[in-house]
Design a protein around this motif. Structure first.
Motif, PDB file in Angstrom:
ATOM      1  N   ARG A  25     -28.732  19.340  48.234  1.00  0.00           N
ATOM      2  CA  ARG A  25     -28.882  17.982  47.726  1.00  0.00           C
ATOM      3  C   ARG A  25     -29.897  17.942  46.598  1.00  0.00           C
ATOM      4  NH1 ARG A  25     -30.773  14.177  52.042  1.00  0.00           N
ATOM      5  NH2 ARG A  25     -31.958  15.990  52.708  1.00  0.00           N
ATOM      6  N   CYS A  26     -29.648  17.104  45.601  1.00  0.00           N
ATOM      7  CA  CYS A  26     -30.554  16.998  44.458  1.00  0.00           C
ATOM      8  C   CYS A  26     -31.985  16.689  44.882  1.00  0.00           C
ATOM      9  CB  CYS A  26     -30.058  15.917  43.500  1.00  0.00           C
ATOM     10  SG  CYS A  26     -28.544  16.346  42.614  1.00  0.00           S
ATOM     11  N   SER A  27     -32.138  15.887  45.921  1.00  0.00           N
ATOM     12  CA  SER A  27     -33.482  15.497  46.355  1.00  0.00           C
ATOM     13  C   SER A  27     -34.323  16.678  46.811  1.00  0.00           C
ATOM     14  CB  SER A  27     -33.390  14.469  47.491  1.00  0.00           C
ATOM     15  OG  SER A  27     -32.702  15.016  48.611  1.00  0.00           O
ATOM     16  N   THR A  28     -33.671  17.805  47.168  1.00  0.00           N
ATOM     17  CA  THR A  28     -34.416  18.959  47.680  1.00  0.00           C
ATOM     18  C   THR A  28     -34.914  19.889  46.570  1.00  0.00           C
ATOM     19  OG1 THR A  28     -32.373  20.236  47.970  1.00  0.00           O
ATOM     20  CG2 THR A  28     -33.148  18.935  49.852  1.00  0.00           C
ATOM     21  N   PHE A  29     -34.422  19.707  45.339  1.00  0.00           N
ATOM     22  CA  PHE A  29     -34.875  20.603  44.260  1.00  0.00           C
ATOM     23  C   PHE A  29     -35.083  19.897  42.925  1.00  0.00           C
ATOM     24  CE2 PHE A  29     -30.225  20.742  44.187  1.00  0.00           C
ATOM     25  CZ  PHE A  29     -29.931  20.570  42.840  1.00  0.00           C
ATOM     26  N   ASN A  44     -28.635  10.124  41.831  1.00  0.00           N
ATOM     27  CA  ASN A  44     -28.435  10.059  43.278  1.00  0.00           C
ATOM     28  C   ASN A  44     -29.018  11.295  43.946  1.00  0.00           C
ATOM     29  OD1 ASN A  44     -27.513   9.813  45.893  1.00  0.00           O
ATOM     30  ND2 ASN A  44     -25.346  10.002  45.378  1.00  0.00           N
ATOM     31  N   GLY A  45     -29.961  11.091  44.826  1.00  0.00           N
ATOM     32  CA  GLY A  45     -30.598  12.214  45.512  1.00  0.00           C
ATOM     33  C   GLY A  45     -29.680  12.950  46.447  1.00  0.00           C
ATOM     34  N   ASN A  46     -28.573  12.321  46.849  1.00  0.00           N
ATOM     35  CA  ASN A  46     -27.627  12.961  47.759  1.00  0.00           C
ATOM     36  C   ASN A  46     -26.494  13.687  47.025  1.00  0.00           C
ATOM     37  OD1 ASN A  46     -28.837  12.281  50.260  1.00  0.00           O
ATOM     38  ND2 ASN A  46     -28.053  10.195  50.066  1.00  0.00           N
ATOM     39  N   ALA A  47     -26.486  13.647  45.694  1.00  0.00           N
ATOM     40  CA  ALA A  47     -25.535  14.469  44.950  1.00  0.00           C
ATOM     41  C   ALA A  47     -25.840  15.934  45.248  1.00  0.00           C
ATOM     42  CB  ALA A  47     -25.644  14.181  43.458  1.00  0.00           C
ATOM     43  N   GLY A  77     -31.993  30.699  41.010  1.00  0.00           N
ATOM     44  CA  GLY A  77     -32.141  30.253  42.390  1.00  0.00           C
ATOM     45  C   GLY A  77     -32.357  28.752  42.411  1.00  0.00           C
ATOM     46  N   ILE A  78     -31.619  28.042  43.250  1.00  0.00           N
ATOM     47  CA  ILE A  78     -31.731  26.570  43.302  1.00  0.00           C
ATOM     48  C   ILE A  78     -33.078  26.135  43.865  1.00  0.00           C
ATOM     49  CG2 ILE A  78     -30.913  24.549  44.558  1.00  0.00           C
ATOM     50  CD1 ILE A  78     -28.787  24.802  42.800  1.00  0.00           C
ATOM     51  N   PHE A  79     -33.433  26.656  45.036  1.00  0.00           N
ATOM     52  CA  PHE A  79     -34.685  26.271  45.680  1.00  0.00           C
ATOM     53  C   PHE A  79     -35.832  27.139  45.167  1.00  0.00           C
ATOM     54  CE2 PHE A  79     -31.852  25.186  49.505  1.00  0.00           C
ATOM     55  CZ  PHE A  79     -31.767  23.857  49.146  1.00  0.00           C
ATOM     56  N   ALA A  80     -36.999  26.539  45.114  1.00  0.00           N
ATOM     57  CA  ALA A  80     -38.193  27.327  44.792  1.00  0.00           C
ATOM     58  C   ALA A  80     -38.387  28.432  45.824  1.00  0.00           C
ATOM     59  CB  ALA A  80     -39.417  26.420  44.752  1.00  0.00           C
ATOM     60  N   SER A  81     -38.066  28.117  47.085  1.00  0.00           N
ATOM     61  CA  SER A  81     -38.234  29.106  48.161  1.00  0.00           C
ATOM     62  C   SER A  81     -37.266  30.272  48.034  1.00  0.00           C
ATOM     63  CB  SER A  81     -38.044  28.428  49.530  1.00  0.00           C
ATOM     64  OG  SER A  81     -36.785  27.791  49.611  1.00  0.00           O
ATOM     65  N   ASP A  82     -36.189  30.093  47.267  1.00  0.00           N
ATOM     66  CA  ASP A  82     -35.306  31.209  46.945  1.00  0.00           C
ATOM     67  C   ASP A  82     -35.881  32.018  45.781  1.00  0.00           C
ATOM     68  OD1 ASP A  82     -33.294  30.725  48.864  1.00  0.00           O
ATOM     69  OD2 ASP A  82     -32.363  29.228  47.574  1.00  0.00           O
ATOM     70  N   GLN A  83     -36.211  31.325  44.704  1.00  0.00           N
ATOM     71  CA  GLN A  83     -36.618  32.015  43.479  1.00  0.00           C
ATOM     72  C   GLN A  83     -37.899  32.816  43.664  1.00  0.00           C
ATOM     73  OE1 GLN A  83     -34.511  32.068  40.714  1.00  0.00           O
ATOM     74  NE2 GLN A  83     -35.878  33.804  40.350  1.00  0.00           N
ATOM     75  N   VAL A  84     -38.798  32.351  44.539  1.00  0.00           N
ATOM     76  CA  VAL A  84     -40.059  33.066  44.728  1.00  0.00           C
ATOM     77  C   VAL A  84     -39.855  34.455  45.325  1.00  0.00           C
ATOM     78  CG1 VAL A  84     -41.500  31.004  44.917  1.00  0.00           C
ATOM     79  CG2 VAL A  84     -40.462  31.989  46.985  1.00  0.00           C
ATOM     80  N   LEU A  85     -38.689  34.700  45.928  1.00  0.00           N
ATOM     81  CA  LEU A  85     -38.435  36.033  46.484  1.00  0.00           C
ATOM     82  C   LEU A  85     -38.383  37.086  45.388  1.00  0.00           C
ATOM     83  CD1 LEU A  85     -35.650  35.214  49.117  1.00  0.00           C
ATOM     84  CD2 LEU A  85     -38.130  35.251  49.422  1.00  0.00           C
TER      85      LEU A  85
END
Length: 336
Positions: free
Chosen positions: A209-213, A247-250, A275-283
């Motif tokens: 969801r857009c709101s998460t990243f 829309n945050g739910n997109a 990577g979409i999430f910061a928690s992905d890209q930091v790997l």
């Protein structure tokens, strides 16, 4: 751009990682709960695995997204008091369910499918099979249906009598976590840094969801600018899907290249800043175990699949309720 396999030392790194993987395998296998068995329902409900596989496959044909939803549902269950189907419970007068926790609210999906599978299983084997085991099998079948590995699921879990929304708010790794935070949160569950990198590969499928990243796209961690680790064209694509006031739910696929196929492309994406999430890209943001394994898995999909199976089995063994603890729920949404 540099080769995604890195510098001249990559070959040595890969050889070392092959050796480390064999050590991880030994550790994972030795952690299996002796109360769990791949043959647990062979006599009491021999139709179980066929029912689960058939229903998941039918649901997948209707909506391919359900595979990632079931895998995520299993993960969010296991991280809260172990794999005990607590995530499936609705609110009651005595407790608030985990469905309304911040990482789960308006986000977790697949509850209706688990209900349907449970109803079919109850017709064939009344009062025998736990919701926790059904969810574990459904997660395995979701991986296999999307092109990933399959494995023998250890069975014999029982269902919890309560849920823990407070723990769900604290123990589910957030999409903005850095490596030390991720390592600490996985270690709390008895999972290693390698398990963490391996299980993150579940983001090979699914949507976010857009709101998460969104913050990464416009004002990363309050900097006033997008996350500099994100590849520019990728950033532009995401900004179109998730405008600042949109829309945050997109949703956007976690893997733009093969969004519905479970493969190792997730790790290759990280090496190109996708990577979409910061928690992905930091790997892939520093020299260490996480970056080395990102390189390794992007180079060798078979190695990723083998490690993923081990880590999934290990995660499924987090403090299961067995024996006389817990119960076999008749309805996955409420205690008996």
């Amino acid at each position: 751009m540099d080769s995604p396999l890195g510098d001249a030392n990559t070959t040595l790194i890969l050889l070392a990682l092959v050796f480390l993987s064999s050590i991880v395998a030994d550790v994972s296998c030795s952690s299996d709960d002796p109360s769990l068995s791949a043959f647990f329902y062979d006599y009491t409900c021999p139709q179980l695995q066929d029912i689960v596989r058939s229903d998941v496959e039918k649901a997948f044909k209707r909506e391919a997204r359900i595979a990632a939803s079931l895998l995520r549902l299993h993960f969010h269950d296991c991280f809260i008091n172990g794999c005990d189907a607590s995530v499936l419970l609705d609110d009651t007068k005595t407790f608030k369910g985990e469905k309304s926790a911040l990482p789960n609210a308006n986000s977790l999906r697949g509850f209706e499918l688990i209900d349907a599978i449970k109803a079919r299983v109850e017709i064939q084997c009344e009062g025998v099979v736990s919701c926790a085991d059904i969810l574990t099998l459904a997660a395995r079948d979701s991986v296999a249906l999307t092109g990933g590995p399959s494995w023998e699921v250890l069975l014999g879990r029982r269902d919890s009598l309560t849920a823990n929304r407070t723990a769900a708010n604290v123990l589910i790794p957030p999409p903005i976590a850095d490596v030390p935070k991720l390592v600490s949160m996985f270690a709390t569950m008895g999972l290693t840094e390698v398990d963490m990198v391996t299980l993150s590969g579940a983001h090979s499928i699914g949507q976010a969801r857009c709101s998460t990243f969104r913050q990464r796209l416009f004002d990363d961690r309050g900097s006033g600018s997008p996350d500099p680790t994100m590849q520019k064209q990728f950033l532009g694509s995401l900004q179109e899907i998730c405008p600042r006031q949109g829309n945050g739910n997109a949703v956007a696929p976690l893997d733009f290249v093969t969004p519905m196929r479970f493969d190792n492309n997730y790790y290759l994406n990280l090496q190109y800043g996708k990577g979409i999430f910061a928690s992905d890209q930091v790997l892939f943001s520093g020299r260490g175990i996480t970056e080395n394994y990102v390189r390794y898995y992007s180079y060798d999909q078979d190695a990723f699949f083998q490690s993923f199976v081990r880590s999934m089995i290990k995660m499924g063994n987090i403090t299961p309720l067995t024996g006389k603890r817990g119960q076999i729920r008749k309805n996955c949404r409420r205690p008996n």
